[in-house]
Structures are given as C-alpha cells and as structure tokens.
Design a protein around this motif. Structure first.
Motif, PDB file in Angstrom:
ATOM      1  N   GLU A 100       0.199  11.718  13.806  1.00  0.00           N
ATOM      2  CA  GLU A 100       1.417  11.036  14.021  1.00  0.00           C
ATOM      3  C   GLU A 100       1.774   9.739  12.959  1.00  0.00           C
ATOM      4  O   GLU A 100       0.780   8.649  13.356  1.00  0.00           O
ATOM      5  N   ARG A 101       2.341   9.948  12.243  1.00  0.00           N
ATOM      6  CA  ARG A 101       2.769   8.580  11.300  1.00  0.00           C
ATOM      7  C   ARG A 101       1.552   8.118  10.958  1.00  0.00           C
ATOM      8  O   ARG A 101       1.437   6.808  11.041  1.00  0.00           O
ATOM      9  N   VAL A 102       0.547   8.698  10.154  1.00  0.00           N
ATOM     10  CA  VAL A 102      -0.788   8.025   9.983  1.00  0.00           C
ATOM     11  C   VAL A 102      -0.652   7.533   8.423  1.00  0.00           C
ATOM     12  O   VAL A 102       0.116   8.259   7.544  1.00  0.00           O
ATOM     13  N   LYS A 103      -1.093   6.266   8.495  1.00  0.00           N
ATOM     14  CA  LYS A 103      -1.098   5.513   7.032  1.00  0.00           C
ATOM     15  C   LYS A 103      -2.452   4.967   6.714  1.00  0.00           C
ATOM     16  O   LYS A 103      -3.122   4.435   7.625  1.00  0.00           O
ATOM     17  N   LYS A 104      -2.760   4.862   5.551  1.00  0.00           N
ATOM     18  CA  LYS A 104      -4.114   4.394   5.145  1.00  0.00           C
ATOM     19  C   LYS A 104      -3.778   3.731   3.644  1.00  0.00           C
ATOM     20  O   LYS A 104      -3.453   4.414   2.527  1.00  0.00           O
ATOM     21  N   TYR A 105      -3.712   2.309   3.426  1.00  0.00           N
ATOM     22  CA  TYR A 105      -3.577   1.713   2.444  1.00  0.00           C
ATOM     23  C   TYR A 105      -4.887   1.010   2.076  1.00  0.00           C
ATOM     24  O   TYR A 105      -5.394   0.388   2.728  1.00  0.00           O
ATOM     25  N   PHE A 106      -5.307   1.069   0.824  1.00  0.00           N
ATOM     26  CA  PHE A 106      -6.732   0.479   0.426  1.00  0.00           C
ATOM     27  C   PHE A 106      -6.149  -0.829  -0.469  1.00  0.00           C
ATOM     28  O   PHE A 106      -5.386  -0.582  -1.444  1.00  0.00           O
ATOM     29  N   PRO A 107      -6.833  -1.976  -0.076  1.00  0.00           N
ATOM     30  CA  PRO A 107      -6.336  -3.106  -0.792  1.00  0.00           C
ATOM     31  C   PRO A 107      -6.927  -2.877  -2.357  1.00  0.00           C
ATOM     32  O   PRO A 107      -8.193  -2.520  -2.350  1.00  0.00           O
ATOM     33  N   LEU A 108      -6.248  -3.433  -3.335  1.00  0.00           N
ATOM     34  CA  LEU A 108      -6.936  -3.563  -4.644  1.00  0.00           C
ATOM     35  C   LEU A 108      -7.337  -4.938  -4.639  1.00  0.00           C
ATOM     36  O   LEU A 108      -6.714  -5.949  -4.369  1.00  0.00           O
ATOM     37  N   SER A 109      -8.509  -4.956  -5.213  1.00  0.00           N
ATOM     38  CA  SER A 109      -9.250  -6.399  -5.479  1.00  0.00           C
ATOM     39  C   SER A 109      -8.336  -7.042  -6.346  1.00  0.00           C
ATOM     40  O   SER A 109      -8.177  -8.565  -6.269  1.00  0.00           O
ATOM     41  N   LEU A 110      -7.665  -6.507  -7.431  1.00  0.00           N
ATOM     42  CA  LEU A 110      -6.905  -7.368  -8.253  1.00  0.00           C
ATOM     43  C   LEU A 110      -5.343  -7.397  -7.503  1.00  0.00           C
ATOM     44  O   LEU A 110      -4.707  -6.721  -7.774  1.00  0.00           O
ATOM     45  N   GLY A 111      -5.036  -8.734  -7.127  1.00  0.00           N
ATOM     46  CA  GLY A 111      -3.832  -9.091  -6.876  1.00  0.00           C
ATOM     47  C   GLY A 111      -3.021  -9.543  -7.938  1.00  0.00           C
ATOM     48  O   GLY A 111      -3.503  -9.696  -9.166  1.00  0.00           O
ATOM     49  N   LEU A 112      -1.669  -9.399  -7.750  1.00  0.00           N
ATOM     50  CA  LEU A 112      -0.947  -9.797  -8.816  1.00  0.00           C
ATOM     51  C   LEU A 112      -0.073 -11.259  -8.541  1.00  0.00           C
ATOM     52  O   LEU A 112       0.627 -11.289  -7.353  1.00  0.00           O
ATOM     53  N   ARG A 113      -0.175 -12.128  -9.321  1.00  0.00           N
ATOM     54  CA  ARG A 113       0.193 -13.552  -8.826  1.00  0.00           C
ATOM     55  C   ARG A 113      -0.186 -13.998  -7.371  1.00  0.00           C
ATOM     56  O   ARG A 113       0.888 -14.209  -6.719  1.00  0.00           O
ATOM     57  N   GLY A 114      -1.061 -13.753  -6.853  1.00  0.00           N
ATOM     58  CA  GLY A 114      -1.387 -13.935  -5.433  1.00  0.00           C
ATOM     59  C   GLY A 114      -1.023 -12.973  -4.339  1.00  0.00           C
ATOM     60  O   GLY A 114      -1.312 -12.911  -3.339  1.00  0.00           O
ATOM     61  N   LYS A 115      -0.202 -11.887  -4.879  1.00  0.00           N
ATOM     62  CA  LYS A 115       0.348 -10.984  -4.015  1.00  0.00           C
ATOM     63  C   LYS A 115      -0.931  -9.916  -4.022  1.00  0.00           C
ATOM     64  O   LYS A 115      -1.132  -9.515  -4.928  1.00  0.00           O
TER      65      LYS A 115
END
Ligand SMILES: Nc1ncnc2c1ncn2[C@@H]1O[C@H](COP(=O)(O)OP(=O)(O)OP(=O)(O)O)[C@@H](O)[C@H]1O
Ligand SMILES: [Mg+2]
Length: 330
Positions: free
Chosen positions: A11-26
């Motif tokens: 049911e509405r499964v999500k998986k987001y992997f964080p990137l170590s490289l952020g862009l301008r703090g985002k």
C-alpha cells in the motif's frame, strides 16, 4: 497460476534514499520507490520489469522484509511486515518470504560446505532433528534443484554459477517459504544454463506451492516464466496486468518501448512497433520530470502529459496503466 487469495499487499510504498550531496543546503533524495501499490495473489508468478535504476531491487528488498519503506505498508496474510520502519518481530514472517539475488557469492558462505549451509537452514526451521533426518532433508532439497549428493561436500568456489544458484534456491526452500523473491537470478548465467535454472524455479514452484516475484530487465524471461507483469519506471508501476494480455497489446508507451527493443521478446512475435523504438535514457530519479515521468522519452506525449501526472488506472479489465493517452494512440 494464481488464485484469488491475496497474500501480499503493498500500500503506497515509498523509499527515498538521501544523497550525501545536498544542493545549497537542500537535502536531495533518490526516489527509488515512489508510491507503489500492488496485490500479489497466492500461487502466481509476477514479474517486476524495468530498466536499470527503476527501483526493482529496492521494491524486492522491501517485499522480502530486508528494507523498511519510508512510507506505506507491506501486508503479508493480514500482518504488517514492518512496524513503522522496523521489521516485525514475528520470526515466522521472515521465513515465509525468502529472497535470492543475482550474485550467489554474496548469499553463500564461502567457508561452509554446501551440506552445512543447507543443514543450518534446515535446523532453523526444524527443532530437534537427528543428524540423519537433517541429511535426508538436505538430500531431498538438492535433488529438487537438480543437484546430487556429490555436491554436498563441496564448497561454493567448487561450483559453477548455475550450481551456486541452485544451492541458493535449495537454501531458500529449506526455510519452507510461501513467497520467493528472485532478483535477476539468471542474469549472470550463460544462456544455456539460464534455461536450466529457470526450469528448476518452475519445478519447485509447483512442488513447494510457491508464489514468486521474479525481478528481471529481460522481457523474454518475463514471457517464459510469469503470469503477471508489473512494469516499473522511475520508482513507479506504470503498467500491470496478465503477461499474455500485456504482451499482446501493451498499453503504456514505455511497455511498448521495452517490447519493441527486446530481441528476445521480438522473437515471440507478440508486439513490435517501430514508433516505440528505444530512445534516450531514463531521467534522474532524484528529480523526475513534472507531469508524466515518461514524457521526456515518449513518442506520443501531448501537453497534458507535461502537466499532469497520470494515475495508475484500470483502463481495461485487469489492465492497469498510468498514461493519459494509452487508449488514444497505439
Ligand atoms: N542503498 C542505496 N542508497 C542510495 N541509493 C540507492 C540505494 N539503493 C538503490 N539506490 C538507488 O535507487 C534507484 C533504484 O535502484 P534499484 O537497485 O532498486 O534499481 P533496479 O531497478 O534494481 O536496477 P538494476 O536493473 O540495475 O538492478 C537507483 O537510482 C539506485 O541508484
Ligand atoms: Mg536490481
């Protein structure tokens, strides 16, 4: 073939992997699996197919209980596989869903004889068996995957790739599973060996009454093994249906592209349309296109496709497609 009994529900499964490289703090995320809902029925073989990076392995690991999703639920026989983002403590659940991966070297202990690998798994599931009983079960498992007793005293490095995958299948079976996730398990094998290992999978599916999630990027393999097909693109399922019906008349332009560009699927002769010849590369899953995610490569995209994200809808009986124009243009 599948029955009507649902055994796994996503049911509405999500998986987001964080990137170590952020862009301008985002903070940036790879949207590996992005809102997937799917029902898997007892006894069916469902293929998850899509290009590299579409999220197949991530989804397979989530279903196998190896990777908690960020959002959504995975329900096996009415029980949540995860509590929030930790795996349920229910041990039985973990045994019931087994996964096998492309590279058996990562799953077989190089220092253990095949017999010990199998015996260990057999003992996990059967308390208090005598040595003879364990040996007997190990022999039956080996026989069912087409190996013989000589293999019991070997080490993984003494086996061929195909033999190693057979052992990986035997070890998964020792856990007495109901669901088997097979992630590209024949992709690294020679074509001739491939068919043998696939046949083993088909055999044991019947013998052990399994439900199989077969992950591959090869449409030809989908055809040879699966009842159902779920096509993934950038973390989403864009088409889902009976394999036969999807191969006969694919409704999503991406599925049309996969079938047109697959040499093995072309051999089967079900579908091919040069309008959908492969073009371009998938965009980054960090920043998927606005509107339909396939719009950068789609030969039939129109204005709406660049503005609105099409939901996965049932456009024909048991045929689910996420495309604004699926029925307008073939
Ligand atoms: N542990 C991780 N950390 C960060 N990103 C990841 C991780 N695992 C997967 N990804 C990213 O998530 C996306 C989906 O990867 P996944 O391995 O699920 O794709 P796939 O469809 O199995 O591809 P392939 O056909 O190459 O096996 C990719 O962009 C991948 O780089
Ligand atoms: Mg993969």
């Amino acid at each position: 073939m599948g029955s009507d009994e649902s055994i796994l529900i996503l049911e509405r499964v999500k998986k987001y992997f964080p990137l170590s490289l952020g862009l301008r703090g985002k903070k940036l995320y790879v949207r590996a699996v992005d809102d997937v809902s799917l029902t898997i029925r007892k006894g069916e073989t469902i293929a998850l197919v899509g290009e590299s990076g579409s999220g197949k392995t991530t989804l397979g690991r989530i279903i196998a209980g190896l990777l908690p999703p960020d959002e959504g639920r995975v329900i096996y026989r009415g029980i949540d596989l995860y509590n929030g983002n930790v795996l349920s403590k229910n041990k039985e659940l973990r045994f019931k869903i087994q996964a096998i991966f492309q590279n058996p070297d990562t799953s077989l202990n190089p220092r253990m004889m095949i017999y010990d690998t199998l015996a260990e798994a057999i003992r996990v599931r059967n308390n208090g068996l005598t040595e003879e009983e364990v040996a007997e079960k190990a022999a039956v498992l080996l026989e069912n995957v087409g190996l013989n007793l000589d293999h019991l005293t070997k080490y993984p490095h003494e086996l061929s790739g195909g033999e190693k995958q057979r052992v990986a299948i035997a070890r998964a079976l020792a856990m007495n599973p109901e669901v088997l996730i097979a992630d590209e398990i024949v992709s690294a094998l020679d074509v001739s060996v491939r068919a043998q290992v696939l046949n083993v999978l088909i055999d044991v599916k019947d013998k052990y009454d399994l439900t199989i999630v077969f992950i591959t990027h090869d449409m030809g393999l989908v055809w040879s093994i699966s009842d159902k097909i779920a096509v993934m693109y950038l973390g989403r399922i864009v088409e889902y249906g009976d394999t036969e019906s999807v191969f006969r008349r694919p409704l999503h332009p991406y599925t049309r592209m996969l079938l047109t560009s697959s040499p093995t699927a072309s051999l089967i002769g079900y579908y091919r349309n040069d309008k959908y010849k492969a073009r371009g590369e998938p965009p980054s899953p960090v920043n998927p296109p606005k509107g339909c995610r396939f719009n950068t490569r789609c030969p039939i995209a129109r204005d709406k496709c660049f503005e609105e994200d099409p939901p996965l809808s049932e456009l024909a009986k048991n045929r689910w497609v996420a495309c604004h124009r699926a029925l307008e243009e073939e």
